[in-house]
Design an enzyme around this catalytic site. Sequence first.
Site, PDB file in Angstrom:
ATOM      1  N   HIS A  46       0.836  -1.357   0.165  1.00 35.61           N
ATOM      2  CA  HIS A  46      -0.053  -0.117  -0.114  1.00 35.61           C
ATOM      3  C   HIS A  46       0.913   1.262  -0.001  1.00 35.61           C
ATOM      4  O   HIS A  46       0.380   2.182  -0.831  1.00 35.61           O
ATOM      5  CB  HIS A  46      -0.944   0.027   1.300  1.00 35.61           C
ATOM      6  CG  HIS A  46      -1.956   1.069   1.234  1.00 35.61           C
ATOM      7  ND1 HIS A  46      -3.087   0.651   0.308  1.00 35.61           N
ATOM      8  CD2 HIS A  46      -2.155   2.234   1.821  1.00 35.61           C
ATOM      9  CE1 HIS A  46      -3.773   1.972   0.716  1.00 35.61           C
ATOM     10  NE2 HIS A  46      -3.270   2.850   1.604  1.00 35.61           N
ATOM     11  N   TYR A  49       4.320   0.593  -3.022  1.00 34.80           N
ATOM     12  CA  TYR A  49       4.217   0.318  -4.369  1.00 34.80           C
ATOM     13  C   TYR A  49       5.125  -0.518  -4.972  1.00 34.80           C
ATOM     14  O   TYR A  49       5.648  -0.433  -6.039  1.00 34.80           O
ATOM     15  CB  TYR A  49       4.079   1.642  -5.186  1.00 34.80           C
ATOM     16  CG  TYR A  49       2.992   2.498  -4.896  1.00 34.80           C
ATOM     17  CD1 TYR A  49       1.962   2.365  -5.494  1.00 34.80           C
ATOM     18  CD2 TYR A  49       3.062   3.454  -3.847  1.00 34.80           C
ATOM     19  CE1 TYR A  49       0.739   3.265  -5.456  1.00 34.80           C
ATOM     20  CE2 TYR A  49       1.968   4.240  -3.600  1.00 34.80           C
ATOM     21  CZ  TYR A  49       0.751   4.217  -4.392  1.00 34.80           C
ATOM     22  OH  TYR A  49      -0.126   4.958  -4.136  1.00 34.80           O
ATOM     23  N   LYS A  88      -7.354  13.911  -6.961  1.00 32.18           N
ATOM     24  CA  LYS A  88      -6.711  12.492  -6.874  1.00 32.18           C
ATOM     25  C   LYS A  88      -7.742  11.698  -6.657  1.00 32.18           C
ATOM     26  O   LYS A  88      -8.760  11.948  -6.127  1.00 32.18           O
ATOM     27  CB  LYS A  88      -5.653  12.450  -5.743  1.00 32.18           C
ATOM     28  CG  LYS A  88      -5.022  11.086  -5.702  1.00 32.18           C
ATOM     29  CD  LYS A  88      -4.074  11.078  -4.307  1.00 32.18           C
ATOM     30  CE  LYS A  88      -3.374   9.689  -4.304  1.00 32.18           C
ATOM     31  NZ  LYS A  88      -2.346   9.536  -3.218  1.00 32.18           N
ATOM     32  N   HIS A  92     -10.674   2.618  -1.222  1.00 30.12           N
ATOM     33  CA  HIS A  92     -10.757   1.993   0.338  1.00 30.12           C
ATOM     34  C   HIS A  92     -11.686   0.750   0.214  1.00 30.12           C
ATOM     35  O   HIS A  92     -12.702   0.643   0.692  1.00 30.12           O
ATOM     36  CB  HIS A  92     -11.545   3.244   1.198  1.00 30.12           C
ATOM     37  CG  HIS A  92     -10.806   3.660   2.324  1.00 30.12           C
ATOM     38  ND1 HIS A  92     -11.518   3.821   3.763  1.00 30.12           N
ATOM     39  CD2 HIS A  92      -9.339   3.652   2.744  1.00 30.12           C
ATOM     40  CE1 HIS A  92     -10.560   4.082   4.563  1.00 30.12           C
ATOM     41  NE2 HIS A  92      -9.291   3.953   3.926  1.00 30.12           N
ATOM     42  N   ARG A 113      -8.617  14.770   2.318  1.00 34.89           N
ATOM     43  CA  ARG A 113      -7.137  15.682   3.084  1.00 34.89           C
ATOM     44  C   ARG A 113      -6.044  15.447   1.858  1.00 34.89           C
ATOM     45  O   ARG A 113      -5.312  16.517   2.209  1.00 34.89           O
ATOM     46  CB  ARG A 113      -6.918  14.801   4.425  1.00 34.89           C
ATOM     47  CG  ARG A 113      -7.769  14.750   5.537  1.00 34.89           C
ATOM     48  CD  ARG A 113      -7.149  14.369   6.751  1.00 34.89           C
ATOM     49  NE  ARG A 113      -7.190  12.759   6.921  1.00 34.89           N
ATOM     50  CZ  ARG A 113      -8.255  12.091   6.773  1.00 34.89           C
ATOM     51  NH1 ARG A 113      -9.727  12.620   7.037  1.00 34.89           N
ATOM     52  NH2 ARG A 113      -8.232  10.769   6.656  1.00 34.89           N
ATOM     53  N   GLN A 237     -10.888   2.239  10.339  1.00 40.24           N
ATOM     54  CA  GLN A 237     -10.763   3.298  11.222  1.00 40.24           C
ATOM     55  C   GLN A 237     -12.400   4.145  11.187  1.00 40.24           C
ATOM     56  O   GLN A 237     -13.211   3.520  10.274  1.00 40.24           O
ATOM     57  CB  GLN A 237     -10.098   4.651  10.453  1.00 40.24           C
ATOM     58  CG  GLN A 237      -8.769   4.061  10.174  1.00 40.24           C
ATOM     59  CD  GLN A 237      -8.816   3.213   8.529  1.00 40.24           C
ATOM     60  OE1 GLN A 237      -9.845   2.686   8.250  1.00 40.24           O
ATOM     61  NE2 GLN A 237      -7.466   3.547   7.929  1.00 40.24           N
ATOM     62  N   GLU A 309      -4.023   4.506  12.719  1.00 40.74           N
ATOM     63  CA  GLU A 309      -4.793   5.380  11.423  1.00 40.74           C
ATOM     64  C   GLU A 309      -6.003   6.129  11.738  1.00 40.74           C
ATOM     65  O   GLU A 309      -6.836   6.275  11.099  1.00 40.74           O
ATOM     66  CB  GLU A 309      -4.856   4.354  10.360  1.00 40.74           C
ATOM     67  CG  GLU A 309      -3.571   3.814   9.637  1.00 40.74           C
ATOM     68  CD  GLU A 309      -3.784   3.123   8.231  1.00 40.74           C
ATOM     69  OE1 GLU A 309      -5.067   3.139   7.927  1.00 40.74           O
ATOM     70  OE2 GLU A 309      -2.916   2.586   8.025  1.00 40.74           O
ATOM     71  N   GLN A 311      -8.422   9.015  12.349  1.00 43.60           N
ATOM     72  CA  GLN A 311      -8.673   9.949  11.126  1.00 43.60           C
ATOM     73  C   GLN A 311      -8.478  11.365  11.471  1.00 43.60           C
ATOM     74  O   GLN A 311      -8.179  11.626  12.573  1.00 43.60           O
ATOM     75  CB  GLN A 311     -10.124   9.706  10.607  1.00 43.60           C
ATOM     76  CG  GLN A 311     -10.274   8.163  10.085  1.00 43.60           C
ATOM     77  CD  GLN A 311      -9.615   8.014   8.688  1.00 43.60           C
ATOM     78  OE1 GLN A 311      -9.850   8.571   7.655  1.00 43.60           O
ATOM     79  NE2 GLN A 311      -8.327   7.076   8.658  1.00 43.60           N
ATOM     80  N   GLY A 526      -2.287   9.267  -8.515  1.00 43.20           N
ATOM     81  CA  GLY A 526      -3.052   8.008  -8.420  1.00 43.20           C
ATOM     82  C   GLY A 526      -2.843   7.093  -7.180  1.00 43.20           C
ATOM     83  O   GLY A 526      -2.086   7.244  -6.328  1.00 43.20           O
ATOM     84  N   ASN A 527      -3.267   5.810  -7.414  1.00 42.68           N
ATOM     85  CA  ASN A 527      -3.231   4.862  -6.118  1.00 42.68           C
ATOM     86  C   ASN A 527      -3.410   3.435  -6.762  1.00 42.68           C
ATOM     87  O   ASN A 527      -4.028   3.485  -7.909  1.00 42.68           O
ATOM     88  CB  ASN A 527      -4.490   5.315  -5.418  1.00 42.68           C
ATOM     89  CG  ASN A 527      -4.782   4.291  -4.315  1.00 42.68           C
ATOM     90  OD1 ASN A 527      -5.678   3.543  -4.569  1.00 42.68           O
ATOM     91  ND2 ASN A 527      -3.839   4.126  -3.366  1.00 42.68           N
TER      92      ASN A 527
END
Lengths: 732, 233
Positions: A46, A49, A88, A92, A113, A237, A309, A311, A526-527
């Site tokens: 995650h 990459y 972006k 999830h 965020r 979360q 994590e 938030q 990107g992701n």
Amino acid sequence: MKKTVDASLAQEFGLTAEEYARVVTIMGRTPSLTELGVFSVMWSEHCSYKSSRKWLRTLPTKAPWVIHGPGENAGVVDIGQGYAAIFKMESHNHPSFIEPYQGAATGVGGILRDVFTMGARPIANLNALRFGNPETPRTRQIIDGVVRGIGGYGNCVGVPTVGGEINFHPAYDGNPLVNAMTVGLARKDRIFLSAAAGVGNPVVYVGSRTGRDGIHGATMSSAEFDENAMAKRPTVQVGDPFIEKLLIEACLELMATDAIVAIQDMGAAGLTSSAVEMAGKGGVGIELDLDEVPQREPNMTAYEMMLSESQERMLMVLKPDRTEVARKIFEKWELDFAIIGHLTETGHIVVKHKGQVEADIPLDPLADQAPIYDRPATTPVVPEPLGAVHAPLSLDAALLKMVGSPDLASRAWVWNQYDSTVGGQTVRRPGAADAAIVKIEDTSLALAITTDCTPRYCHADPKTGGAQAVAEAWRNLTATGARPLAVTDNLNFGNPEKPEIMGQFVAAIEGMGDACRALDFPVVSGNVSLYNETRQPDGSPLAILPTPAIGALGVLDDVEKAVGLEMQDGKAVVLVGETRGELGQSIWLREVLGREDGPPPPVDLAAEKRNGDFVRQEILSGAVSACHDLSDGGLMVAVAEMVMASGVGCELESPDSGIRPEAFWFGEDQARYLVCVDNAGEFCARAEQAGVPARLIGLSGGNDLILPSGVTISAARLVAAHEAFFPALMTR
Amino acid sequence: MKAAIVVFPGTNRERDMAIALRRVTGHEPRMVWHRDTDLTGIDLVVLPGGFSYGDYLRCGAMAAHSPIMTEIRSFAQKGGHILGVCNGFQILTESGLLPGALLRNANLRFLSQDCHLRVERTDTPFTHKWQKGDVFRTPLAHGDGNYTADQSTLDRLEGEGLVAFRYAAPNGHVQADDVASNPNGSVNSIAGILSENTRICGMMPHPEDLVDPLMGGVDGLPLFEGLVEALVR
């Protein structure tokens, strides 16, 4: 809890034996528990990459209008008149399967965020969703939770949700996809970056307090699910959009001053990744004193705080003489504000807690020696041509079935739970145009925004599917009159350790890259979400369809020139682009014949560019009053969608094309648009000059869709078929 | 007309309201933070939409106890004009400046869609640009817009003509049990109400989001134009 740090604990944390050996070499000793935690999340798929980086580098990322490409929190493009759009998309997926409401809600919060951390006010949210078989109760439960979660968060923070897409397929049964996109607006000379600078400068924590939620969330997202997935609920979360709203306003107020040196949100891997990335990018060291971290629960350990994590938290480096200015702003917004450390010249991240050094890691090797894999990939086999098919349903029966089918039915039930008008700048709401259109206040500009991907194409032929996703996004922007600028990609795939999955990934990237280059449409952010697989009760793994979701953004210099897809009365309806009748992988084939086979329609990028540039020019010249791109369902579905959007009917002409009717009307050939014009003859003449195929296919008017056979379907009947699916599904 | 828009933590439609007010007055309204207490020189106080305090406890319940509300009560007692939209309406009922309460929508889901409102009374600063029975379109966006009140309050509202707007079909037909025209299930299809002196108006839908042809129409504009005319000094 005193755990012994060794290779077996490292494996529990998701590190391989080789990776753990590398950690020990870097450290020159056995790492502490906190240090192992830091390495394991930073080296998780995650965050690192590690399977995808080699291929991501092949994507085009530059254009004269790109201000910041990949590598920052979000991509930044120049939209003119002194403004920049920052955007972006991020997944999830895993959390949304385990806990749909919170998983989706925190997905929205996280991507917001990423965007406001760069100095932008978020002005639009979109989301690309894939769900499993709608017939199962679990799918309905997931839809309900995801839609409530997206709405619950986005509505409360006051950012309009203006678009997105939804697909259904049993391949997503154990692994729904929730990809959330945010677009923000900033002055182009007021962009904030994350590279820390200034030895001695204070490191400041703002936002919510840290709790024990989401520990190892990034690691969870880097593994496939098994039958014990639900036991991972504690890694999901919990979001608080009210705090996020305060955080947006407080950060933007602070950003109007000159106090900030660098800023980064605490997303995946929380305090660890924000501290490591800010210091690493700036080439400085960082020392944190965890006793100063605002805590929600007593007796938290260094390990827990570094990996939490929780938030709605941000980390900033401030100018030392501006900390009190900043503190006052955060006190006004009733948010926690704490100086938790400072920058150093050691090149290490040093974490102290209760007088002990809990971690002391050299930053360079943590980043530079992060694993990167060139995983084996097999080239996907493209299916044989479809061959002749029989057509058991009449055109009108097929059309009614298709417009009411899960992938084409009205999404109004979903959209009507998202506030799409807050902000007062929404020019086209969801469904009113091929892309959402959001005006830039006090300017003539508007942004066109869309998300696109056709996973069934990507599954049959990942390279063509990757190119098609980019081309369709470009087409959707073009169909509003916008000039396409750039792309954010959200690459959702299965387990990359399997050569056939890696082969899908490599081919899809290749197709995307080809399309981005041909269309001058760079990827700026990107992701990647891998390991989207779930072990089924019989033990066999089920991978999702390869889903490289594309989020795309374009600009209209003059918002008044934007067009939607509502058909107006008394217009000539012209088809732009070539029709050969491609039925492979089409909605018609699936809904009418129950077949999912054949190759997807080919993507001719030169034709895409030529046809699209022509259509855009015609829209901007004022010749086109409505425009709709052709995609799922083909020509007749596109006509029906334009009719349903306005209630104005259309009489279609006989094709006279030598193509079988079902292929002509329902084939999914690419690079095509439908436009409404006053003078078809002149329009087609200009098209011919531009080398663009165009032909009159009907005249608008009345309240009925009249097929060439003379069969009549009222707009109201189409709407009834179109709107029935979601309410019926969700009130079972 | 000098207008003040009150901003609570979690308010999110203050910018929309500012656009509408700017459009009719030609100048920026004053933004008033909820901890401020100065309404000097203000002709109209607007409580805009949003999620004040995250809608925690009950929508509007915590904002109703914030520092500015003391000043707003005194402003109301002196005959000042107040418009509360969406969360602003909820704050007005929670603070007792208007009667009744807003419950969860009947279908228990957030609703974001266009609705049609029928104008029930035109001799007020908020409604005098319309004719009685006029129908206009406006967006709504809320989870808790289902208006209710006890029977004696309803009798008083109806008897004294204090209902400003009702949810209606585009042709003006009002039918409380029809979800198409009365989507949140409000009693008697009530969308907006007035104080006894008709100087306070609370409503759930968002006329401020339909004041520009670019955004789909100007159906909401008469409310703001009417206020400017009524409150001219």
